[in-house]
Scaffold this active site. Structure first.
Site, PDB file in Angstrom:
ATOM      1  CG  ASP A  19      31.640  60.946  57.063  1.00 36.85           C
ATOM      2  OD1 ASP A  19      31.218  59.872  57.528  1.00 36.85           O
ATOM      3  OD2 ASP A  19      32.469  61.678  57.653  1.00 36.85           O
ATOM      4  CG  ASN A  21      30.815  57.873  60.878  1.00 34.11           C
ATOM      5  OD1 ASN A  21      31.300  58.401  59.870  1.00 34.11           O
ATOM      6  ND2 ASN A  21      31.100  56.650  61.254  1.00 34.11           N
ATOM      7  CG  ASP A  23      34.422  57.773  59.206  1.00 34.30           C
ATOM      8  OD1 ASP A  23      33.837  58.441  58.325  1.00 34.30           O
ATOM      9  OD2 ASP A  23      34.360  56.539  59.267  1.00 34.30           O
ATOM     10  CG  ASP A  27      28.750  56.777  56.416  1.00 37.98           C
ATOM     11  OD1 ASP A  27      27.633  57.224  56.092  1.00 37.98           O
ATOM     12  OD2 ASP A  27      29.521  57.372  57.216  1.00 37.98           O
ATOM     13  CG  ASP A  96      30.951  47.017  41.367  1.00 38.82           C
ATOM     14  OD1 ASP A  96      31.353  46.122  40.608  1.00 38.82           O
ATOM     15  OD2 ASP A  96      31.199  48.225  41.199  1.00 38.82           O
ATOM     16  CG  ASP A 197      35.460  44.845  38.541  1.00 47.02           C
ATOM     17  OD1 ASP A 197      35.360  46.048  38.251  1.00 47.02           O
ATOM     18  OD2 ASP A 197      36.546  44.300  38.846  1.00 47.02           O
ATOM     19  CD  GLU A 249      35.135  47.557  34.166  1.00 45.05           C
ATOM     20  OE1 GLU A 249      35.771  48.619  34.183  1.00 45.05           O
ATOM     21  OE2 GLU A 249      35.434  46.592  34.887  1.00 45.05           O
ATOM     22  CG  HIS A 318      34.691  53.721  39.860  1.00 47.50           C
ATOM     23  ND1 HIS A 318      33.826  53.136  38.956  1.00 47.50           N
ATOM     24  CD2 HIS A 318      35.559  52.752  40.222  1.00 47.50           C
ATOM     25  CE1 HIS A 318      34.166  51.861  38.795  1.00 47.50           C
ATOM     26  NE2 HIS A 318      35.215  51.605  39.555  1.00 47.50           N
ATOM     27  CG  ASP A 319      37.521  52.511  36.836  1.00 50.86           C
ATOM     28  OD1 ASP A 319      37.927  52.626  38.002  1.00 50.86           O
ATOM     29  OD2 ASP A 319      37.026  51.452  36.379  1.00 50.86           O
TER      30      ASP A 319
HETATM   31  O1  TEU Z   1      38.076  48.274  36.133  1.00 46.34           O
HETATM   32  C1  TEU Z   1      38.678  47.480  35.171  1.00 46.34           C
HETATM   33  C2  TEU Z   1      39.439  48.226  34.225  1.00 46.34           C
HETATM   34  O2  TEU Z   1      39.450  47.916  33.061  1.00 46.34           O
HETATM   35  C3  TEU Z   1      40.173  49.365  34.764  1.00 46.34           C
HETATM   36  O3  TEU Z   1      41.262  48.898  35.457  1.00 46.34           O
HETATM   37  C4  TEU Z   1      40.607  50.240  33.710  1.00 46.34           C
HETATM   38  O4  TEU Z   1      41.526  49.564  32.903  1.00 46.34           O
HETATM   39  C5  TEU Z   1      41.262  51.381  34.349  1.00 46.34           C
HETATM   40  O5  TEU Z   1      40.614  51.728  35.522  1.00 46.34           O
HETATM   41  C6  TEU Z   1      41.182  52.529  33.445  1.00 46.34           C
HETATM   42  O6  TEU Z   1      41.853  53.509  34.099  1.00 46.34           O
HETATM   43  C7  TEU Z   1      37.416  47.640  37.164  1.00 46.34           C
HETATM   44  C8  TEU Z   1      36.959  48.644  38.184  1.00 46.34           C
HETATM   45  O7  TEU Z   1      36.030  49.509  37.603  1.00 46.34           O
HETATM   46  C9  TEU Z   1      38.159  49.339  38.731  1.00 46.34           C
HETATM   47  O8  TEU Z   1      37.822  50.357  39.623  1.00 46.34           O
HETATM   48  C10 TEU Z   1      39.009  48.305  39.427  1.00 46.34           C
HETATM   49  O9  TEU Z   1      40.204  48.885  39.859  1.00 46.34           O
HETATM   50  C11 TEU Z   1      39.341  47.142  38.509  1.00 46.34           C
HETATM   51  O10 TEU Z   1      38.222  46.665  37.794  1.00 46.34           O
HETATM   52  C12 TEU Z   1      39.834  45.978  39.319  1.00 46.34           C
HETATM   53  O11 TEU Z   1      38.784  45.420  40.041  1.00 46.34           O
HETATM   54 CA    CA Z   2      31.723  57.684  57.672  1.00 46.68          CA
END
Ligand code: TEU
Ligand code: CA
Length: 535
Positions: A19, A21, A23, A27, A96, A197, A249, A318-319
């Site tokens: 971050d 600023n 908040d 960013d 993305d 995605d 993905e 991130h998933d």
């Molecule tokens: O993820 C697709 C996806 O297959 C995920 O939903 C997965 O099934 C789940 O996260 C496993 O826990 C992509 C992105 O990476 C995810 O962040 C998004 O939420 C999703 O598409 C929808 O855009």
């Molecule tokens: Ca910020």
């Protein structure tokens, strides 16, 4: 040629990186201020999770304007500066591309509510049954129904993800033309490619009901169909005008299906993120965990190494929950963190590191549901409730699998806010920040961070570790060993995935050892990793 085969790619989840600023939200100026960190790591490209305008129902994966930057993250000028300043450091930017769905706040969707508008067919609209039933029996990715009634249009729209993520209708050729324009818009700004995605579900062949399944009922109507291949080949023509790279993905793909999506002769994608190795510790769905068995994991990795000419290699994003508690050991945090680093950076393929992985960040230490932000976790909690799963078990399931495990702010330095922000962070900073943070690891030549830096440099200097062939030598209950060879140059990697010692038959001159060994006699300590030069 194929710059991405020689690069290490680093994923940034912008909300949680830095971050600038106060908040409490990461960013773009924050990212710019940390480019030196990425340069030091030897990163060749950044994959930026979505920074477009979005109401953030799914933190940016619900886009309401593909040509604008989310004001929380900065301005278009900031974005252009990021592309420039990263470029000055030899770092490319990968955006993305979320084109399976848009936010229901998108202009297209708002117009689409009117049957007479030019946007009427941009989405999948359908009537429910006379008995009040939904248009079909499909189920979505986030564990809920995938149809939502719109009172204005008096029809249902399809959403395979959250309610406010409406699926785009690629039967309408205008939708694909819109997407091509979006690609050109960003390619002209100088981005080097896209992470696409859920790209293998774009094409729905019909909206017919289908056989009820434990999850994702209806998926045979959209998983990896020819219609999607056709779309990808069309997009590739635009991408080729700019020499851009794509990594898709792709959910529920076999090696064969992955080859059909990213084989060089196919002219579709360059690489895919497959999920099989992420499913080694689960029964069918990620909510049902089973014990991690290293041998199963090794066999899976080897299969994908062998069956694809080239692919993306990843252990975190991130998933997914963090990799150390999952495939390594928190007890041997440092050793297993380095071992997993060694694995990822010496397999054949393009390594994608996820922010925080390079300092061994662990899962979120949250204790209450309300500390969570993730829409998926919240939906699943509701579903589990509906099925009368007791609170304790619900919690256990969410805690282990929540995507927020990987989304807590980057731990730059010791302190309650970890150097991430001066304000109140949007998602809690992990309390282990005191012991796991970059500042401390920078001082320490023996840290996970130092190990990542050294490995990344070794990979850069060593053709065999980048482009060499892959040969499995051993895949046992705890030891995984393989050789990478290019011409005369060969390296053996030996990894002990266990809290227990092991012995291995492989020999060579030690190039790197996470126990600081100078010689290797085959006796391995817990979570030991060595790279040997074959004589
Ligand atoms: O993820 C697709 C996806 O297959 C995920 O939903 C997965 O099934 C789940 O996260 C496993 O826990 C992509 C992105 O990476 C995810 O962040 C998004 O939420 C999703 O598409 C929808 O855009
Ligand atoms: Ca910020």
């Amino acid at each position: 040629m194929d710059w991405w085969k020689d690069a290490v790619i680093y994923q940034i989840y912008p909300r949680s990186f830095q971050d600038s600023n106060g908040d409490g939200i990461g960013d773009i100026p924050g990212i710019i201020s940390r480019l030196d960190h990425l340069q030091e790591l030897g990163v060749g490209a950044i994959w930026l999770s979505p920074v477009y305008r979005s109401p953030n129902a799914d933190n940016g994966y619900d886009i309401s304007d593909y040509r604008e930057i989310n004001p929380e993250y900065g301005t278009m000028e900031d974005m252009e500066r990021l592309i420039r300043e990263a470029g000055d450091r030899g770092i490319r930017i990968i955006m993305d591309l979320v084109i399976n769905h848009t936010s229901t706040d998108h202009y297209w969707f708002r117009q689409s509510r009117d049957k007479n508008s030019p946007y009427a067919d941009y989405y999948y609209w359908a009537h429910g049954g006379a008995d009040g039933s939904l248009p079909n029996n499909w189920t979505g990715f986030f564990g809920e129904d995938c149809w939502e009634f719109d009172p204005e249009r008096c029809e249902y729209y399809l959403h395979l993800f959250a309610k406010s993520q409406a699926d785009l209708n690629y039967h309408n050729p205008e939708v694909l033309e819109e997407v091509k324009d979006i690609l050109r818009f960003w390619l002209r700004k100088g981005v080097a490619g896209f992470r696409c995605d859920v790209i293998n579900i774009l094409w729905k062949d019909s909206l017919a009901s289908s056989r009820k399944r434990l999850a994702l009922t209806g998926s045979e109507h959209y998983l990896s169909l020819e219609g999607t291949h056709k779309i990808l080949r069309e997009l590739r023509e635009v991408l080729d005008e700019y020499g851009a790279m794509t990594v898709g993905e792709t959910v529920f793909v076999s090696p064969q299906q992955a080859r059909d999506l990213c084989g060089p002769e196919r002219k579709e994608l360059n690489m895919v993120f497959s999920f099989e190795h992420m499913e080694c510790d689960q029964y069918f769905l990620k909510w049902f965990k089973r014990k991690f068995r290293p041998r199963v994991f090794f066999e899976c990795l080897t299969r994908w190494q062998k069956e694809l000419h080239w692919n993306a290699v990843y252990l975190e994003n991130h998933d997914q929950p963090r990799s150390i508690p999952r495939f390594g050991s928190e007890k041997y945090w440092k050793e297993s963190g380095k071992l997993l680093a060694t694995l990822e950076l010496t397999l054949r393929g393009t390594p994608f590191l996820y922010q925080g992985q390079e300092i061994g960040m662990l899962n979120f230490d949250f204790t209450r549901m309300r500390q969570l932000n993730d829409v998926e976790s919240k939906n699943v909690e509701k579903v589990l409730r509906r099925f009368h799963i007791p609170q304790k078990l619900r919690w256990k399931i969410i805690k282990r699998t929540s995507r927020d495990n990987a989304r807590t702010p980057f731990q730059w330095e010791n302190g309650p806010r970890g150097g991430f922000t001066d304000g109140r962070p949007w998602l809690g900073v992990n309390h282990n920040c005191e012991t796991i943070n970059l500042a401390q690891q920078e001082e320490d030549p023996d840290s996970i961070w130092s190990w990542y830096k050294a490995l990344s440099a070794l990979r850069r200097e060593t053709g065999a570790l980048r482009r060499g062939s892959f040969e499995q030598l051993e895949a046992g209950n705890q030891v995984y060993a393989y050789q990478r060879t290019l011409g005369e140059d060969a390296y053996t990697v030996v990894l002990n995935f266990s809290n227990r010692p092991a012995s291995a038959a492989h020999r060579g001159d030690v190039v790197m050892s996470n126990y600081g060994r100078e010689q290797f006699d085959g006796q391995m300590r817990p979570w030991e990793a060595v790279i040997l030069k074959v004589k």
